[in-house]
Design a protein around this motif. Structure first.
Motif, mmCIF file in Angstrom:
data_model
loop_
_atom_site.group_PDB
_atom_site.id
_atom_site.type_symbol
_atom_site.label_atom_id
_atom_site.label_comp_id
_atom_site.label_asym_id
_atom_site.label_seq_id
_atom_site.Cartn_x
_atom_site.Cartn_y
_atom_site.Cartn_z
ATOM 1 N N LEU A 14 0.825 -1.189 -0.049
ATOM 2 C CA LEU A 14 -0.022 0.163 -0.006
ATOM 3 C C LEU A 14 0.874 1.181 -0.130
ATOM 4 O O LEU A 14 1.890 1.233 0.710
ATOM 5 N N LEU A 15 0.318 2.243 -0.784
ATOM 6 C CA LEU A 15 1.095 3.564 -0.613
ATOM 7 C C LEU A 15 0.190 4.392 -0.177
ATOM 8 O O LEU A 15 -1.028 4.740 -0.766
ATOM 9 N N ILE A 16 0.503 5.161 1.090
ATOM 10 C CA ILE A 16 -0.368 5.942 1.810
ATOM 11 C C ILE A 16 0.213 7.313 1.732
ATOM 12 O O ILE A 16 1.478 7.790 1.951
ATOM 13 N N ILE A 17 -0.447 8.328 1.066
ATOM 14 C CA ILE A 17 0.008 9.687 0.939
ATOM 15 C C ILE A 17 -0.990 10.566 1.837
ATOM 16 O O ILE A 17 -2.094 10.731 1.855
ATOM 17 N N PHE A 18 -0.277 11.121 2.881
ATOM 18 C CA PHE A 18 -1.140 11.892 3.754
ATOM 19 C C PHE A 18 -0.505 13.594 4.290
ATOM 20 O O PHE A 18 0.572 13.634 3.930
ATOM 21 N N GLU A 19 -1.484 14.379 4.334
ATOM 22 C CA GLU A 19 -0.916 15.671 4.459
ATOM 23 C C GLU A 19 -0.719 15.805 6.029
ATOM 24 O O GLU A 19 -0.554 14.821 6.652
ATOM 25 N N ALA A 20 -0.458 16.995 6.477
ATOM 26 C CA ALA A 20 -0.061 17.306 7.792
ATOM 27 C C ALA A 20 -0.417 16.270 8.984
ATOM 28 O O ALA A 20 0.560 15.451 9.213
ATOM 29 N N ARG A 21 -1.589 15.931 9.444
ATOM 30 C CA ARG A 21 -1.826 14.991 10.378
ATOM 31 C C ARG A 21 -0.906 13.931 10.701
ATOM 32 O O ARG A 21 -0.763 12.894 10.013
ATOM 33 N N PRO A 22 0.045 14.160 11.639
ATOM 34 C CA PRO A 22 1.008 13.095 11.899
ATOM 35 C C PRO A 22 0.323 11.839 12.753
ATOM 36 O O PRO A 22 1.270 10.755 12.720
ATOM 37 N N ASP A 23 -0.611 11.903 13.211
ATOM 38 C CA ASP A 23 -1.304 10.841 13.968
ATOM 39 C C ASP A 23 -1.905 9.516 13.027
ATOM 40 O O ASP A 23 -2.280 8.481 13.447
ATOM 41 N N ALA A 24 -1.871 10.084 11.640
ATOM 42 C CA ALA A 24 -2.430 8.980 10.809
ATOM 43 C C ALA A 24 -1.381 7.964 10.663
ATOM 44 O O ALA A 24 -1.603 6.841 10.442
ATOM 45 N N LEU A 25 -0.218 8.471 10.934
ATOM 46 C CA LEU A 25 1.129 7.325 10.522
ATOM 47 C C LEU A 25 0.908 6.216 11.369
ATOM 48 O O LEU A 25 1.073 5.100 10.735
#
Lengths: 474, 474
Positions: free
Chosen positions: B164-175
């Motif tokens: 999976l490739l996850i591309i996320f903006e600001a929110r570090p809690d997503a990691l």
């Protein structure tokens, strides 16, 4: 038809929404009417099909004829070719190109065979449609149910995908099968058939649309040649899924040229791994069936991996002879060439090759782990089989091989919607998203979340007390 | 890191295959170690996060500053603009551009807020990961089992998707959330975080990889700025699914620029339909919550459709006042403008508009069928709700509306992985392929067919007698 493919897709979506709202009995009745209509119109179907076969036959004969006729330009080309060969010494190319010619002829004959509808086939089609009609209601099936909070329940239900585009080559029997699967699963349909089957497709489409009733024409569209495949593939905002049914070239072309999700497979590079603990008779039976039953099928074996211990004990030799006796040309893989440099087997063209003919690669694997690595490196994730009497090794293989279908002691040819008990299939998917392996009605469904409350609000998650209790499904 | 993104993806696939082969307990232990490690390293996480917040805050202030500073070039542009406005009379543009400025400021502040990690959040993350660890084993779950023929059985099992490739903006809690979901479902992971959260992401990634153990570094890759998003999106042969977590612009950009399947949603244009038979108090409570609870969320209501009968009986007026009292700017839809030409409500920008702010469109529907048509024409297929006391009307709406989530008498804000009891979510999908709605562990799985035989062959379908008996799953 002044209607554009876009308009067809939009009508198909709205018709699909109406179809979903109908009661199960009404949708089942539609399918049974289609089965009746196919049987009632058998004569007309066969007559139209005969026209297609006649025309295709003419074309193929002309192609053969053309190959025989030598025009001045061709003679010049030939002469140049011969000079080039003389200069560069490339006998292999020549052999390949001759083989290519033979293969093309074989393929054209196969295409012609696939095109022909016989009375028995029409009856099989009607039976298949009745079987699809008899299946449990696939739409609005509750997948899971939960109490989210007191008086607030959540269900996950099955739902139709929406609008499907099916692009299929010759085989006209695909049309009624796919129409039945789409209807049962509540989807709208755009069908783009091959030109070769134009008469057959037109009459089948007409019969099906009439049997469905008033909704038929909006629900199932036969796209005529005016809209080319390239235009259809651009409609990613109105088409949800494209399913190509045809050869490697068609599928690869579609995958490379659309943003609509594609369900299918370009390659079918299947492996049989014959383990050290294999029963040799079973291994031979399986390997021969996996190739000979239908050599051009996507689930036919393309490479037989044999455990190294079978080289010394003669097992490999027996497998090779059995294949050759069954009319298969056995090619040696890289490792086998090193182990048996004096064997007269032709070399495999590459470690990853789909013959789609009575050819197979024979290769040696140091152990099961090496076989699995080899499969992951060179397979297409379609179907792989282990032949062994060692139950533990079998389970390790089934767990360790990352393919759509993994078998223990059974021919790869079983990887098929009918044989898997799905009734019919729209195709076999090697994609890892959505449906994988043989795809029947279930693969044409998505899901939908249905929540029922009595005025609940979130209010920064203080509006309700979450219970998240899973409930049993009746 | 000399490693390319392609190499990372390949390592992730092979690590994912090793991960799948591990026993459940080992994979659960990895997750619990991650939760422990997050808590043990809270100080370091917060320190790194503070750097990100500091730097982002500096940048935002500079952006504000820049907007205030007038450089010679800018003055020239302004003068030209004013001349153009004088010539063309476009006051609306000017207002919109001023509004855009304010909105940008608001959005930057929101981004900053999302960037901040607090001790409470780290604890929540650790708890969430323990909840994911406690869930029932998701891999190799038997979905269905069938006797295909005597001694030949077929199982459909769950299997990880792969990479999976996850591309996320600001929110570090997503990691950490995404890492936990991927680990539980046996997938390899490429993470591409926003530059704003670079310090936070780096420390979180380091902690997680160490907690996993030897396999960690191959399994979860944090892609650094050297590989840009455009390059990652080309890797459709080694990445199976891309999940963008971010705003509309990011998702739309990714959808338009890759052949990798995308799981997510670009728009969240949710509707609440207030039926003739609605309990007005419930309707007001739901409509206000659906907007005010978190106006920028994708599951916030963007349009309230009110049954025509509520215009005359004052219901519409009460809903409007309640929204305005809650600080919402109410815009009039086309039909409402026609019915109440003297109302002072600003006009809605279009029939399909996502405000993502404390704004909402109020519109009138002649009846439920008209409301459903309006939703299909202008919605984004995310979440729609009916408020009514008429159970039959409710069921017709739930059945008739073709969206990922359909609710009866509950706020649209419930459309969320945590609230749906999925533990955590990788995102919400409005795609009709693969997973739909809030996506948790289940959406990161595909299926695999496992067949066990004792030497069966197809032999033109005469090799076995098909029984196709469905078997109960224990």
């Amino acid at each position: 038809m002044a209607e554009s493919a876009r308009e067809s897709a939009q009508k198909a979506r709205s018709a699909s929404r109406k179809l979903q709202a109908l009661a199960t009995e009404e949708r089942v009745a539609m399918l049974n009417r289609i089965a009746d209509a196919l049987l009632a119109n058998e004569t007309e179907i066969l007559a139209e099909n005969a026209k297609d076969v006649q025309e295709a036959g003419d074309k193929i004969s002309q192609a053969l004829l053309q190959r025989l006729v030598l025009k001045p330009q061709k003679i010049q080309q030939l002469a140049e070719g011969i000079r080039a060969i003389a200069a560069e010494e490339e006998p292999i190319r020549r052999v390949i190109s001759r083989m290519e010619g033979q293969r093309q002829q074989q393929q054209q004959q196969q295409r012609l065979q696939r095109l022909v509808l016989k009375p028995q086939k029409v009856q099989q089609l009607a039976e298949g449609i009745r079987a699809i009609a008899a299946k449990k209601e696939p739409i609005r099936r509750v997948i899971s149910r939960m109490e989210v909070a007191e008086g607030l329940t959540l269900e996950k239900q099955t739902a139709p995908i929406g609008v499907l585009l099916i692009i299929f080559e010759a085989r006209p029997d695909a049309l009624p099968q796919i129409a039945a699967l789409a209807l049962r699963s509540g989807n709208g349909l755009l069908l783009k058939g091959g030109k070769e089957a134009a008469h057959s497709n037109a009459v089948l489409h007409k019969i099906i649309v009439e049997a469905i009733g008033p909704m038929g024409a909006d629900l199932i569209h036969l796209i005529t040649s005016r809209d080319e495949i390239a235009d259809l593939l651009k409609l990613d905002d109105v088409i949800d899924l494209v399913i190509p049914r045809g050869g490697n070239a068609l599928v690869s072309h579609i995958q490379a040229n659309t943003k609509i999700p594609v369900l299918g497979h370009a390659d079918g590079i299947c492996h049989v791994y014959v383990d050290a603990a294999a029963d040799l008779d079973k291994a031979i039976k399986i390997v021969v069936d996996a190739k000979v039953d239908y050599a051009a099928a996507c689930n036919a074996v393309e490479k037989v991996l044999v455990h190294e211990s079978l080289v010394a004990n003669g097992g490999l030799g027996k497998i090779q002879s059995a294949l050759q006796d069954a009319g298969v040309t056995v090619h040696a893989g890289e490792r086998l060439q090193q182990l048996q440099p004096d064997s007269k087997l032709p070399a495999a063209p590459s470690a990853r090759h789909e013959y789609s003919s009575l050819d197979v690669t024979l290769e040696v694997a140091a152990d099961m782990a090496a076989a699995i690595d080899h499969i992951h490196a060179n397979g297409s994730g379609h179907t792989e089989c282990i032949v062994t009497e060692d139950a533990e090794a079998a389970e390790a293989f089934l767990r360790g091989v990352d393919s759509a279908c993994v078998f223990h002691n059974a021919s790869t040819r079983f990887a098929d919607g009918f044989r898997f008990g799905l009734g019919a299939e729209v195709g076999i998917s090697t994609s890892r998203i959505h449906a994988r392996g043989p795809v029947g009605v279930e693969g044409l469904l998505t899901s939908k979340w249905v929540m029922r409350g009595s005025g609940q609000v979130v209010a920064k998650d203080s509006g309700v007390t979450y219970t998240h209790k899973k409930q049993r499904i009746a």
